[in-house]
Scaffold this active site. Sequence first.
Site, PDB file in Angstrom:
ATOM      1  N   ASP A 150       8.652  -9.560  30.193  1.00  0.00           N
ATOM      2  CA  ASP A 150       8.843  -8.758  31.400  1.00  0.00           C
ATOM      3  C   ASP A 150       7.553  -7.986  31.646  1.00  0.00           C
ATOM      4  O   ASP A 150       6.808  -7.716  30.706  1.00  0.00           O
ATOM      5  CB  ASP A 150      10.094  -7.856  31.371  1.00  0.00           C
ATOM      6  CG  ASP A 150      10.291  -7.051  30.096  1.00  0.00           C
ATOM      7  OD1 ASP A 150       9.319  -6.865  29.330  1.00  0.00           O
ATOM      8  OD2 ASP A 150      11.420  -6.583  29.873  1.00  0.00           O
ATOM      9  N   ASN A 176       9.794 -12.816  15.137  1.00  0.00           N
ATOM     10  CA  ASN A 176       9.650 -12.333  16.516  1.00  0.00           C
ATOM     11  C   ASN A 176       9.154 -10.885  16.522  1.00  0.00           C
ATOM     12  O   ASN A 176       9.643 -10.070  15.745  1.00  0.00           O
ATOM     13  CB  ASN A 176      11.040 -12.410  17.174  1.00  0.00           C
ATOM     14  CG  ASN A 176      11.040 -12.216  18.673  1.00  0.00           C
ATOM     15  OD1 ASN A 176      10.307 -12.902  19.390  1.00  0.00           O
ATOM     16  ND2 ASN A 176      11.868 -11.296  19.158  1.00  0.00           N
ATOM     17  N   GLU A 218      10.676  -7.735  14.593  1.00  0.00           N
ATOM     18  CA  GLU A 218       9.937  -6.456  14.621  1.00  0.00           C
ATOM     19  C   GLU A 218       9.753  -5.793  13.253  1.00  0.00           C
ATOM     20  O   GLU A 218      10.019  -4.609  13.093  1.00  0.00           O
ATOM     21  CB  GLU A 218      10.633  -5.477  15.573  1.00  0.00           C
ATOM     22  CG  GLU A 218      10.733  -6.012  16.990  1.00  0.00           C
ATOM     23  CD  GLU A 218      11.334  -5.006  17.973  1.00  0.00           C
ATOM     24  OE1 GLU A 218      11.763  -3.923  17.550  1.00  0.00           O
ATOM     25  OE2 GLU A 218      11.373  -5.328  19.167  1.00  0.00           O
ATOM     26  N   HIS A 263       6.523  -7.830  26.216  1.00  0.00           N
ATOM     27  CA  HIS A 263       6.928  -6.763  27.142  1.00  0.00           C
ATOM     28  C   HIS A 263       5.629  -6.125  27.622  1.00  0.00           C
ATOM     29  O   HIS A 263       4.979  -5.395  26.882  1.00  0.00           O
ATOM     30  CB  HIS A 263       7.805  -5.740  26.423  1.00  0.00           C
ATOM     31  CG  HIS A 263       9.114  -6.314  25.958  1.00  0.00           C
ATOM     32  ND1 HIS A 263      10.085  -6.738  26.826  1.00  0.00           N
ATOM     33  CD2 HIS A 263       9.595  -6.554  24.717  1.00  0.00           C
ATOM     34  CE1 HIS A 263      11.129  -7.201  26.140  1.00  0.00           C
ATOM     35  NE2 HIS A 263      10.849  -7.108  24.853  1.00  0.00           N
ATOM     36  N   GLU A 315      10.472 -12.620  25.268  1.00  0.00           N
ATOM     37  CA  GLU A 315      11.156 -11.514  25.958  1.00  0.00           C
ATOM     38  C   GLU A 315      10.316 -11.006  27.122  1.00  0.00           C
ATOM     39  O   GLU A 315      10.227  -9.801  27.368  1.00  0.00           O
ATOM     40  CB  GLU A 315      11.447 -10.363  24.975  1.00  0.00           C
ATOM     41  CG  GLU A 315      12.224 -10.810  23.755  1.00  0.00           C
ATOM     42  CD  GLU A 315      12.633  -9.665  22.829  1.00  0.00           C
ATOM     43  OE1 GLU A 315      12.532  -8.487  23.226  1.00  0.00           O
ATOM     44  OE2 GLU A 315      13.068  -9.969  21.704  1.00  0.00           O
TER      45      GLU A 315
HETATM   46  C1  XIL Z   1      17.126  -4.507  24.144  1.00  0.00           C
HETATM   47  C2  XIL Z   1      18.222  -4.833  25.124  1.00  0.00           C
HETATM   48  O1  XIL Z   1      17.646  -5.407  26.268  1.00  0.00           O
HETATM   49  C3  XIL Z   1      18.961  -3.560  25.494  1.00  0.00           C
HETATM   50  O2  XIL Z   1      20.103  -3.880  26.272  1.00  0.00           O
HETATM   51  C4  XIL Z   1      19.405  -2.811  24.249  1.00  0.00           C
HETATM   52  O3  XIL Z   1      19.976  -1.591  24.612  1.00  0.00           O
HETATM   53  C5  XIL Z   1      18.234  -2.576  23.329  1.00  0.00           C
HETATM   54  O4  XIL Z   1      17.622  -3.813  23.025  1.00  0.00           O
HETATM   55  N1  XIL Z   1      13.000  -6.075  21.578  1.00  0.00           N
HETATM   56  C6  XIL Z   1      14.042  -6.918  21.252  1.00  0.00           C
HETATM   57  C7  XIL Z   1      15.271  -6.911  22.071  1.00  0.00           C
HETATM   58  O5  XIL Z   1      13.897  -7.742  20.344  1.00  0.00           O
HETATM   59  O6  XIL Z   1      16.409  -7.174  21.318  1.00  0.00           O
HETATM   60  C8  XIL Z   1      15.449  -5.601  22.810  1.00  0.00           C
HETATM   61  O7  XIL Z   1      16.583  -5.718  23.686  1.00  0.00           O
HETATM   62  C9  XIL Z   1      14.190  -5.252  23.558  1.00  0.00           C
HETATM   63  C10 XIL Z   1      13.033  -5.078  22.615  1.00  0.00           C
END
Ligand code: XIL
Length: 436
Positions: free
Chosen positions: A261, A196, A154, A232, A259
């Site tokens: 969802d 990422n 990020e 996401h 990631e």
């Molecule tokens: C999130 C986790 O799921 C949570 O448990 C934590 O509190 C915060 O981080 N992008 C990412 C992940 O790269 O590491 C993040 O994970 C979600 C967003």
Amino acid sequence: MPRKFLAAAAALAAATAGIAVAGNAWAATTLGASAAQTGRYYGAAIAAGRLGDSTYTRILSTEFNAVTPENEMKWDATEPQQGRFTYTNGDRILAQGQAIGAKVRGHALLWHAQQPGWAQGMSGSALRNAAINHVTQVATHYRGKIYAWDVVNEAFADGGSGGRRDSNLQRTGNDWIEAAFRAARAADPNAKLCYNDYNTDGINAKSTGIYNMVRDFKSRGVPIDCVGLQSHLGTTIDSTYQQNIQRFADLGVDVQITELDVQQGGNQANIFATVTRACLAVSRCTGITVWGIRDSDSWRSDNPLLFDGNGNKKAAYTSVLNALNAGGATPDPDPEPEPEPEPGAGCTATLTPNAWTGGYTTSVRVNAGGSALTGWTVSVSLPSGGTITNAWNATVSGSTFTNVGYNGRVPAGGTTEFGFQGTGAPPTATPVCQGS
Ligand code: XIL
């Protein structure tokens, strides 16, 4: 093997072996096995604190063949005090992954968030040195055991700038990302090294900024092997989702959905299927990871996963499984290197599109090479069905643009910009620039 033969060869092999062809009685019945039919993995983010839950571990070991630690390998978890490393929970994730024969993704070596307090308060060369030491120590601890590391997470800004996000790490100098990748390669030469990020789920200013960075890294020999698209997602999916995966793959890096969802209540099952099909359609898209197992395990409160809180399969699960069983392009285990973009006489051109559904504008930067230009043409290849409707600071004929009176002369090493508007999806191939 030439890529176009791979899918046919795999289909033939599958047919001969009587396995796993869409819709027949032998189609694989778990996410991991279905993904493995085309050489891919299907993973989940997991949390050390949930490994005592038997429903959770049953679904994990049945369905998934890759894991990512949800928090356990982040900077605050692994180096809570400077120079004092704690790997207990990270090692638990690793051991769980190994126990079920899953690939383990390392997440994440450097990130602006979830830094330990001591690092948050640092800056300048002290922070740079501490960050690189962190990369070296953690990648060394896990050397040989991690299939891919999110080396940097990020680092790009949201919105239209296409530039870097401000952070304490960014303020140590723009080269912090490449320094991290070089340190990671030195510490664990066998791990794939990935960049990422999120809001990169289509062709947009942010994903284009990352695309330009990856292209620059490849051209300068900075070690990078893969790009993670977090994905996401809400209730819609960008129409250029697959095209965006493809353009990264065309740079010569693997792509993973890292990631995933998707908000429930919209088109959840369809969006999950669309993501699956997009990855399967790109031979260098090598795997998909969902960010948790059950809705009740998610960091989000909108039930964005494949299993409900009781561990039952949701409609989204079935749509993913069916899409995986329908097959796709087989990853080439030994891809031929992508040809370098052909520079014309003394110039190159790069596109920075801003796309919306059905159209786009793009600026085009013309870079003179080592000698000055007195004029230039840039030829763009348009995705099929697209047309150019308007151009500025250049004349257009077909899809070839020529300088106008005031911008043909570009000094050695200099740049000039023009732009155009089109219908359909924006071009993704590197344009051909011809100088005079
Ligand atoms: C999130 C986790 O799921 C949570 O448990 C934590 O509190 C915060 O981080 N992008 C990412 C992940 O790269 O590491 C993040 O994970 C979600 C967003």
